[in-house]
Enzyme design. Structure first.
Site, PDB file in Angstrom:
ATOM      1  CD  GLU A  64      32.360 -19.350  10.113  1.00  0.00           C
ATOM      2  OE1 GLU A  64      31.322 -19.785   9.571  1.00  0.00           O
ATOM      3  OE2 GLU A  64      32.618 -18.128  10.181  1.00  0.00           O
ATOM      4  CE1 TYR A 148      30.986 -19.445   4.950  1.00  0.00           C
ATOM      5  CE2 TYR A 148      30.900 -21.099   6.701  1.00  0.00           C
ATOM      6  CZ  TYR A 148      30.852 -19.781   6.294  1.00  0.00           C
ATOM      7  OH  TYR A 148      30.697 -18.798   7.225  1.00  0.00           O
ATOM      8  CG  ASP A 166      27.029 -18.080   4.099  1.00  0.00           C
ATOM      9  OD1 ASP A 166      26.867 -17.206   3.216  1.00  0.00           O
ATOM     10  OD2 ASP A 166      26.840 -17.847   5.315  1.00  0.00           O
TER      11      ASP A 166
END
Ligand code: SF4
Length: 419
Positions: A64, A148, A166
């Site tokens: 991520e 997020y 996102d």
């Protein structure tokens, strides 16, 4: 005083997912599509197969962070090398920042690697190596992990039914629900988070979140979305509007778009039929990037085996490109004459080398332009060949001489490789 504040009105129904049957159908259609079409990515394989929960969370976390601002195709190779080198939090915690920067070189936004490593050290030293399992804790306890990333790790690694928002999700949701207000405004972002939390599938939250992002990355793309192939088109208000030329009739559509609906496009910029679904999302105009000029000098000497060597100096440990190596560089004021720029660079080099440097001796090579996120940087490149050796002032930043091969293996930015 004394007048009670009005409760914020709920946005009109066309901007919400208020029908549970529709939510169910959307989840089903999206997950079925994901099962058929998902891309085979190394972090997905790890998240599915890794039995150790801390390793699983770490594997998703690394992916991520790398994927922020960077394309999937670029990340794959970096991710694979990273996970081979540091397969666990403990391994990463023991790495040096220099090693992290070397592996990260070329991926951009270098503070990400540094923060990731600092956070891994924190998990090892303060949390006994145990990854927090819930989004709220991940966000609170791990430096560099925002809302997020926390939601992604918690849903994908630990099955928490929490949504994520996102750039891809923003685009998909704004189109599904015809949200045309500025999608970077906090009020709209808050609504999108509410929506993502309503939508997320309760039994497969990680897959659902990845499916929504994958839809944005491969089907509901910014410029020419493939609506004909879209698994959720029957739930998409923008698509209906494009097909039927007006909003799908819902009970309170009359309230929307004419008054001051907080989620509709501004009345001054209504639906543009030539744009179709790409009317959404909309963003307030971005500030143009700041222009900067920097003079940089490729200093070259003959190394002991006769091969050329180049001087690299290390940037400060905070700020842009923190801790990376570069050719000696000095920022320039705008609109300087070329002669002046050359003198500034010569003065700067003189401080480094403790001996006079003649501005005329600097050979102009050319200019290199590199766009950082918010900076339009022009490097004015000079070279200088040294005959004898120089003694660099050890009180200044760390510096070292490298061969061309060593240069490419060092923690240098893409901009310096262009130089
Ligand atoms: Fe996006 Fe088109 Fe699908 Fe709507 S129908 S979600 S605009 S791809």
């Amino acid at each position: 005083a004394g007048v009670p504040a009005a409760a914020p009105a709920l946005p009109p129904a066309r901007h919400l997912f208020s029908d549970p049957a529709e939510v169910e159908a959307l989840r089903r259609n999206l997950l079925a599509w994901y099962d058929r079409c998902k891309r085979d990515l190394p972090w997905r394989a790890l998240a599915a197969a890794e039995p150790d929960a801390d390793r699983r969370g770490y594997a998703v976390w690394v992916s991520e962070i790398m994927l922020q601002q960077t394309q999937v195709a670029t990340v794959i190779d970096y991710y694979t090398r990273w996970m081979q080198k540091w397969p666990t939090l403990q391994a990463l915690a023991q790495a040096s920042l220099e090693e992290v920067n070397e592996l990260w070189a070329g991926l951009g936004y270098y503070s990400r690697g540094k923060r990731l490593q600092e956070a891994a050290r924190k998990v090892v030293s303060q949390l006994a190596g145990r990854m927090p399992r819930r989004a709220e804790e991940l966000q609170k306890l791990l430096p560099g992990v925002g809302r997020y990333t926390a939601g992604a790790i918690a849903s994908i690694s630990y099955g928490q039914a929490t949504g994520v928002v996102d750039g891809n999700v923003i685009r998909v949701l704004c189109r599904l629900r015809c949200i045309g207000a500025d999608s970077s405004s906090p009020a709209v972002i808050d609504r999108l988070w509410d929506m993502a939390n309503v939508l997320v599938d309760r039994s497969r939250p990680g897959d659902f979140n990845q499916a929504l992002m994958e839809l944005g990355a491969t089907v509901c793309v910014p410029k020419s979305p493939l609506c004909g192939e879209c698994p959720v088109k029957q739930h998409c208000q923008a698509w209906r509007r494009k097909l039927f030329g007006k909003a799908h009739p819902v009970p309170d559509v009359e309230d929307c778009g004419v008054g001051d609906c907080p989620l509709c496009p501004p009345a001054t910029e209504p639906w543009d039929s030539s744009l179709g679904v790409t009317n959404f999302p909309r963003k307030a105009a971005k500030k143009p990037p700041r222009a900067m000029r920097t003079a940089t000098c490729v200093l070259e000497r003959r190394g002991c085996h006769g091969a050329p060597e180049y001087l690299l100096v290390q940037r400060p440990s905070s700020g842009l490109l923190a801790g990376l190596w570069e050719f000696p560089s000095v920022p320039l004021a705008q609109d300087l004459q070329e002669e002046k720029e050359r003198e500034e660079l010569a003065d700067y080099l003189q401080v480094w080398m403790g001996q006079p440097v003649a501005a005329k001796g600097l050979q102009f090579i050319g200019e290199v332009i590199h766009i950082f996120s918010h900076i339009h940087q022009t490097y004015v490149v000079y070279s200088l060949h040294l005959d004898g050796d120089v003694t660099l002032d050890p009180a200044l930043s760390p510096s070292r001489w490298v061969t061309e091969d060593e240069f490419h293996a060092s923690a240098v930015s893409t901009a310096m490789k262009k130089v």
